[in-house]
Design a protein around this motif. Structure first.
Motif, PDB file in Angstrom:
ATOM      1  N   PRO A  67       4.255   1.433  98.314  1.00 39.19           N
ATOM      2  CA  PRO A  67       3.037   1.993  97.710  1.00 39.19           C
ATOM      3  C   PRO A  67       2.763   3.409  98.207  1.00 39.19           C
ATOM      4  O   PRO A  67       3.096   3.766  99.342  1.00 39.19           O
ATOM      5  CB  PRO A  67       1.925   1.053  98.177  1.00 39.19           C
ATOM      6  N   THR A  68       2.126   4.197  97.346  1.00 37.20           N
ATOM      7  CA  THR A  68       1.690   5.531  97.754  1.00 37.20           C
ATOM      8  C   THR A  68       0.501   5.388  98.693  1.00 37.20           C
ATOM      9  O   THR A  68      -0.124   4.323  98.775  1.00 37.20           O
ATOM     10  CB  THR A  68       1.273   6.382  96.542  1.00 37.20           C
ATOM     11  N   ARG A 110     -11.696  -4.589 102.164  1.00 33.70           N
ATOM     12  CA  ARG A 110     -12.981  -4.433 102.847  1.00 33.70           C
ATOM     13  C   ARG A 110     -14.145  -4.911 101.976  1.00 33.70           C
ATOM     14  O   ARG A 110     -15.079  -5.535 102.464  1.00 33.70           O
ATOM     15  CB  ARG A 110     -13.196  -2.973 103.249  1.00 33.70           C
ATOM     16  N   ALA A 111     -14.079  -4.607 100.674  1.00 32.07           N
ATOM     17  CA  ALA A 111     -15.127  -5.052  99.756  1.00 32.07           C
ATOM     18  C   ALA A 111     -15.160  -6.574  99.679  1.00 32.07           C
ATOM     19  O   ALA A 111     -16.243  -7.193  99.662  1.00 32.07           O
ATOM     20  CB  ALA A 111     -14.919  -4.448  98.368  1.00 32.07           C
ATOM     21  N   ALA A 129      -3.535  11.017 106.255  1.00 28.14           N
ATOM     22  CA  ALA A 129      -3.649   9.634 105.806  1.00 28.14           C
ATOM     23  C   ALA A 129      -3.062   8.764 106.909  1.00 28.14           C
ATOM     24  O   ALA A 129      -1.990   9.053 107.421  1.00 28.14           O
ATOM     25  CB  ALA A 129      -2.877   9.433 104.510  1.00 28.14           C
ATOM     26  N   PRO A 130      -3.757   7.704 107.299  1.00 30.49           N
ATOM     27  CA  PRO A 130      -3.263   6.892 108.413  1.00 30.49           C
ATOM     28  C   PRO A 130      -1.889   6.285 108.157  1.00 30.49           C
ATOM     29  O   PRO A 130      -1.176   5.956 109.081  1.00 30.49           O
ATOM     30  CB  PRO A 130      -4.327   5.806 108.569  1.00 30.49           C
ATOM     31  N   TRP A 131      -1.509   6.159 106.893  1.00 27.77           N
ATOM     32  CA  TRP A 131      -0.209   5.581 106.572  1.00 27.77           C
ATOM     33  C   TRP A 131       0.867   6.638 106.477  1.00 27.77           C
ATOM     34  O   TRP A 131       2.024   6.309 106.288  1.00 27.77           O
ATOM     35  CB  TRP A 131      -0.289   4.835 105.228  1.00 27.77           C
ATOM     36  N   GLY A 132       0.520   7.900 106.530  1.00 28.78           N
ATOM     37  CA  GLY A 132       1.478   8.968 106.295  1.00 28.78           C
ATOM     38  C   GLY A 132       1.676   9.157 104.798  1.00 28.78           C
ATOM     39  O   GLY A 132       1.139   8.418 103.985  1.00 28.78           O
ATOM     40  N   LEU A 162      -2.325   2.421  98.884  1.00 20.71           N
ATOM     41  CA  LEU A 162      -2.682   1.724 100.121  1.00 20.71           C
ATOM     42  C   LEU A 162      -4.178   1.821 100.402  1.00 20.71           C
ATOM     43  O   LEU A 162      -4.799   0.853 100.846  1.00 20.71           O
ATOM     44  CB  LEU A 162      -1.886   2.284 101.299  1.00 20.71           C
ATOM     45  N   LYS A 163      -4.761   2.990 100.135  1.00 20.80           N
ATOM     46  CA  LYS A 163      -6.198   3.159 100.353  1.00 20.80           C
ATOM     47  C   LYS A 163      -6.991   2.261  99.409  1.00 20.80           C
ATOM     48  O   LYS A 163      -7.966   1.634  99.822  1.00 20.80           O
ATOM     49  CB  LYS A 163      -6.622   4.612 100.168  1.00 20.80           C
ATOM     50  N   VAL A 164      -6.581   2.169  98.159  1.00 23.44           N
ATOM     51  CA  VAL A 164      -7.258   1.287  97.200  1.00 23.44           C
ATOM     52  C   VAL A 164      -7.169  -0.163  97.675  1.00 23.44           C
ATOM     53  O   VAL A 164      -8.161  -0.896  97.659  1.00 23.44           O
ATOM     54  CB  VAL A 164      -6.661   1.452  95.780  1.00 23.44           C
ATOM     55  N   GLN A 165      -5.986  -0.577  98.134  1.00 23.45           N
ATOM     56  CA  GLN A 165      -5.820  -1.939  98.644  1.00 23.45           C
ATOM     57  C   GLN A 165      -6.744  -2.196  99.833  1.00 23.45           C
ATOM     58  O   GLN A 165      -7.370  -3.252  99.928  1.00 23.45           O
ATOM     59  CB  GLN A 165      -4.366  -2.190  99.047  1.00 23.45           C
TER      60      GLN A 165
END
Length: 161
Positions: A124-125, A137-138, A84-87, A129-132
Motif C-alpha cells: 500500500p501507498t 481508529r474510528a 510519513a511514519p511508514w516512509g 496506510l493512513k486511510v487504513q
C-alpha cells in the motif's frame, strides 16, 4: 571513461549514494544505462533510505526511473519515515508531484511512469496506510462509545485485563 579505467560502480559518497543514485537524480540516461550495465546496485539505499528509483522519481527523471525498474529496482522500497511514519515509496513520491494545473503527474519524459510503478508496487501507498489507520481508529472510537453507552467494558479496559 572512469569505468573503462577500472573505477568501482559501487563507490559511495558520504551520504551512501552510489553513482547510479546520483545519475538518477541528474537524469542523464546514458550514464544511468552505463552504470546499470557496469553492475551498479539498483537497490542501493542512502542514509535517508532513498534509492536510485525514488531519487529518479523525486527529480522527475522518467527515463532513469524506467531504466532502473527494468534492471530490477524494488518499487516497494520505502524511504525513511520522516514525513510519513511508514516512509514513502516511488509511487507515493510521484503522487506528491503536481502539474502546473494541480493535477497528478503520470508521465515523465514521455513515459507513463505511474503505470509502470503501479505494475511493480505490491504494498500500500503511504496514503492508503493512513486511510487504513484512520479507519481503525474510528472503529475503536465507535466501539468505545458504544460500550460506554451500554455500560459494558470499553475495548481499552478489556485490553488491560
Amino acid at each position: 571513461m572512469l569505468l573503462q579505467a577500472g573505477a568501482s560502480v559501487g563507490a559511495k559518497d558520504n551520504s551512501f549514494n552510489n553513482a547510479l543514485a546520483i545519475a538518477c537524480s541528474g537524469g542523464d540516461e546514458r550514464i544511468v544505462k552505463m552504470l546499470i550495465e557496469g553492475g551498479s546496485d539498483v537497490n542501493n539505499l542512502n542514509r535517508g533510505k532513498w534509492g536510485p528509483l525514488t531519487l529518479a522519481v523525486k527529480h522527475l527523471n522518467g527515463a532513469a526511473a524506467k531504466l532502473v525498474l527494468e534492471a530490477g529496482a524494488d518499487a516497494n522500497q520505502r524511504t525513511q519515515g520522516i514525513c510519513a511514519p511508514w516512509g514513502l515509496h516511488a509511487l507515493d513520491i510521484l503522487n506528491d508531484h503536481r502539474t502546473p494545473t494541480g493535477g497528478s503527474v503520470s508521465y515523465l519524459d514521455g513515459i507513463d511512469i505511474r503505470k509502470l510503478l503501479k505494475e511493480k508496487t505490491t504494498v500500500p501507498t503511504a496514503r492508503e496506510l493512513k486511510v487504513q489507520e484512520d479507519e481503525r481508529r474510528a472503529k475503536v472510537a465507535a466501539e468505545k462509545a458504544a460500550a460506554e453507552a451500554t455500560g459494558a467494558p470499553t475495548p481499552a479496559a478489556v485490553e488491560v485485563a
